[in-house]
Design an enzyme around this catalytic site. Structure first.
Site, PDB file in Angstrom:
ATOM      1  N   HIS A  52       0.872  -1.183   0.000  1.00  7.13           N
ATOM      2  CA  HIS A  52       0.000   0.000   0.000  1.00  7.13           C
ATOM      3  C   HIS A  52       0.911   1.235   0.000  1.00  7.13           C
ATOM      4  O   HIS A  52       2.022   1.178   0.522  1.00  7.13           O
ATOM      5  CB  HIS A  52      -0.830  -0.063   1.281  1.00  7.13           C
ATOM      6  CG  HIS A  52      -1.912   0.960   1.415  1.00  7.13           C
ATOM      7  ND1 HIS A  52      -1.668   2.263   1.756  1.00  7.13           N
ATOM      8  CD2 HIS A  52      -3.253   0.856   1.269  1.00  7.13           C
ATOM      9  CE1 HIS A  52      -2.823   2.919   1.830  1.00  7.13           C
ATOM     10  NE2 HIS A  52      -3.802   2.082   1.537  1.00  7.13           N
ATOM     11  N   ASP A 100       2.929  -4.664   7.972  1.00 11.34           N
ATOM     12  CA  ASP A 100       1.727  -3.864   7.808  1.00 11.34           C
ATOM     13  C   ASP A 100       0.550  -4.813   8.029  1.00 11.34           C
ATOM     14  O   ASP A 100       0.252  -5.662   7.186  1.00 11.34           O
ATOM     15  CB  ASP A 100       1.709  -3.253   6.404  1.00 11.34           C
ATOM     16  CG  ASP A 100       0.381  -2.563   6.091  1.00 11.34           C
ATOM     17  OD1 ASP A 100      -0.553  -2.629   6.914  1.00 11.34           O
ATOM     18  OD2 ASP A 100       0.290  -1.964   5.003  1.00 11.34           O
ATOM     19  N   GLN A 129      -4.589  -5.145   6.985  1.00 13.23           N
ATOM     20  CA  GLN A 129      -5.572  -6.056   6.387  1.00 13.23           C
ATOM     21  C   GLN A 129      -5.540  -7.439   7.030  1.00 13.23           C
ATOM     22  O   GLN A 129      -6.321  -8.307   6.636  1.00 13.23           O
ATOM     23  CB  GLN A 129      -5.315  -6.191   4.882  1.00 13.23           C
ATOM     24  CG  GLN A 129      -5.449  -4.893   4.117  1.00 13.23           C
ATOM     25  CD  GLN A 129      -6.890  -4.402   4.021  1.00 13.23           C
ATOM     26  OE1 GLN A 129      -7.838  -5.171   4.121  1.00 13.23           O
ATOM     27  NE2 GLN A 129      -7.051  -3.106   3.817  1.00 13.23           N
ATOM     28  N   LYS A 156     -10.570  -0.537  10.644  1.00 11.50           N
ATOM     29  CA  LYS A 156     -10.804  -1.690   9.773  1.00 11.50           C
ATOM     30  C   LYS A 156     -11.161  -2.935  10.583  1.00 11.50           C
ATOM     31  O   LYS A 156     -11.410  -3.996  10.028  1.00 11.50           O
ATOM     32  CB  LYS A 156      -9.566  -1.982   8.922  1.00 11.50           C
ATOM     33  CG  LYS A 156      -9.229  -0.893   7.899  1.00 11.50           C
ATOM     34  CD  LYS A 156      -8.079  -1.346   7.034  1.00 11.50           C
ATOM     35  CE  LYS A 156      -7.345  -0.192   6.375  1.00 11.50           C
ATOM     36  NZ  LYS A 156      -8.094   0.468   5.311  1.00 11.50           N
ATOM     37  N   CYS A 158      -4.864   2.722  -3.454  1.00 11.58           N
ATOM     38  CA  CYS A 158      -3.577   3.162  -2.906  1.00 11.58           C
ATOM     39  C   CYS A 158      -2.438   2.183  -3.209  1.00 11.58           C
ATOM     40  O   CYS A 158      -1.550   1.975  -2.373  1.00 11.58           O
ATOM     41  CB  CYS A 158      -3.669   3.400  -1.398  1.00 11.58           C
ATOM     42  SG  CYS A 158      -4.816   4.702  -0.970  1.00 11.58           S
TER      43      CYS A 158
END
Lengths: 412, 133
Positions: free
Chosen positions: A127, A204, A207, A230, A370
């Site tokens: 991202h 990261d 997600q 999220k 993104c």
């Protein structure tokens, strides 16, 4: 607190007030949780309760409200720590979101540890928030960036990893699950490889943390960044987790109140961890509500959540395969793959796909999500993405497929 | 939604007018929508202050392509001075679909006009009026 003993998706949906509405005369099918998830009643109430009943600044007052707010804020830190398997709640730093968490590492850790000639290794599926902060760090320090390639199915090329992850790499920054491809990367293996060449690894988790069990100690990573919004929590709150000894050695990020020990006119000494990295009044109510979201998800069980999404994903992969002219970007099986599904539809631009689906009450995302370098790799300007979460149903997947058929016919 | 995909829009997006590039354009300008990755390039042939030929190219959604197609039809034969002050309201009227409450799709619809203005004024970057929305 809403704890569900069994995972009954229809009962669970009732915990989400926003899902009880119609959009364009049709029941809302929200398939954009990859961008931001919806919020259960308990999270909304936690936020509301803070502002109604005990709103006060933390770590300051000696009065009842401030003590209560401080207690709830610090308890939320503990809840987050438990949720990700951290060995201490001191390893949990509240930030605004994943982006700020990564920038914190890039400035504070990167500024102290990255020198000219050092290499920072990323992947082609990152991202922008896990690319741009490193580009900025490289520009400040004279370090260089490199990217691990991916194959046509959207998997990391492990051969390329072997080539590029060599001594001289100081940091490997990688997503645990691609927000576009859905690919789940073998981060425990990557952590092992990174450490073998003396590099640190940042994951990261924007997600992954909302969708699967994530245990920082089992993964063996050094940094983990993720966002509250999220994972059923509010916007404006995110988390940086890092190993205690790394945090202890890191200089501050932002300067200001709360992060100091003694302030003189010329210089100051800084607070310990984690206060050193939380300058200014934090997002108190949001942090407390994030703690509630962690309890909510843990109550359902992250294994059950992952399993539910795997079933939805399997159904979606089947249904979408039958739509003529539809091309999935990313793995075509559920193996090591999360429930973010991006695709192109021949002859119909993603914006138009999304607008037509919106007319059917189906909310999806259209654009480059993104990830411009990734879209360039696949030579598509944009894709449409459906991303699933705990409250989605197989029936909503069917409505997605029907809407796509409609879009295809309209543009035939 | 059904208002958005009227026959005229679908027709112009499937069979755009003046699609392509000019060999030696007097003005050529590409604009880019970073939100969705759409691109529109406008090529103009200008003789004695009049736009004598025009082409557009690029890729984007039906709204952006139809809008560019409609705009190029308007521009042929137009004085450069008039083109410079061509109003977005006029283009939106030409497109004829309700976009006022849809700032995201408004950007799609106005991408070609942005390329035209940036090309004619020869500036580095044109800010949308609705950038802050």
């Amino acid at each position: 607190m809403a704890t569900l003993s069994t995972f009954d998706v229809l009962a669970l949906r009732r915990e989400f007030p926003i899902l009880q509405q119609q959009v364009n005369g049709k029941p809302l099918a929200f398939l954009d949780s990859g961008a931001s998830s919806q919020k259960p009643r308990c999270v909304i109430e936690a936020l509301d309760d803070y502002y109604r009943r005990y709103n006060a600044n933390v770590h300051r007052g000696v009065y009842k409200l401030s003590e209560e707010a401080t207690f709830a804020y610090e308890r939320a830190r503990g809840k987050v720590a438990r949720f990700i398997g951290a060995s201490s709640k001191r390893e949990v730093i509240f930030t605004r979101n994943t982006t700020e968490a990564i920038n914190l590492v890039a400035y504070a850790w990167g500024g102290a540890n990255i020198r000219a000639g050092d290499r920072i290794l990323l992947t082609m599926m990152e991202h922008h928030s896990n690319i741009v902060p490193w580009q900025m760090l490289a520009q400040r320090t004279g370090a260089t960036l490199d990217y691990i390639g991916i194959d046509a199915e959207g998997r990391l090329c492990l051969d390329d990893l072997e080539q590029k992850l060599t001594p001289g790499v100081k940091l490997l920054a990688v997503t645990q699950q691609s927000n576009v491809l859905g690919t789940i990367n073998p981060v425990a293996l990557l952590a092992e490889r990174a450490h073998a060449v003396g590099a640190k690894i940042l994951i990261d988790g924007a997600q992954s943390v909302p969708h699967m069990p994530v245990d920082v100690r089992a993964l063996g990573c050094d940094f983990l960044a993720f966002s509250g919004h999220k994972m059923c929590g509010p916007t404006g709150i995110g988390v940086l987790w890092a190993r205690r000894e790394i945090l202890e050695a890191m200089p501050p990020f932002l300067g200001g109140g709360s992060m100091i020990e003694v302030v003189d006119l010329e210089s100051s000494t800084y607070a310990g961890v984690p206060a050193r990295f939380e300058a200014g009044t934090p997002a108190i109510g949001e942090a407390i509500a994030l703690g509630e979201a962690c309890d909510f998800l843990a109550g359902i069980g992250m294994d059950s959540i992952f399993q539910h999404e795997q079933e939805l994903l399997g159904h979606a992969l089947d249904r979408l395969a039958s739509v003529e002219g539809l091309h999935i970007i990313g793995p075509h099986t559920t193996e090591q793959r999360g429930a973010a599904l991006s695709f192109t539809l021949e002859g119909v631009h993603p914006h138009d796909v999304a607008a037509i689906l919106d007319g059917e009450g189906v909310a999806v995302r259209a654009g480059h999500h993104c990830t411009q370098p990734l879209h360039r790799f696949y030579d598509v300007p944009a894709t449409t993405r459906a991303s699933f979460y705990i409250y989605n149903t197989a029936e909503e997947v069917d409505r997605l497929a029907a809407g796509l058929e409609k879009a295809r016919k309209l543009f035939q | 939604m059904d208002d958005m995909y009227r026959e005229q829009i679908l027709e112009h997006s499937k069979h755009p007018h003046n699609f392509g590039t000019l060999e030696e354009p007097s003005v050529s300008r590409e604009e880019f929508n970073p939100l969705c990755g759409d691109r529109v390039r406008m090529d103009l042939q200008i003789t004695d202050g009049v736009i004598t030929d025009v082409r557009f190219s690029g890729r984007g959604c039906a709204i952006s392509q139809a809008s560019a197609s409609l705009l190029t039809d308007e521009l042929r034969g137009m004085k450069v001075e008039d083109a410079k002050v061509y109003r977005k309201e006029d283009l939106l009227e030409l497109i004829g679909i309700p976009l006022a409450k849809n700032p995201v799709r408004l950007k799609c619809a106005l991408l070609s006009l942005k390329a035209l203005k940036a090309g004619l004024y020869g500036v580095g970057h044109i800010h949308d009026d609705d950038e802050e929305e």
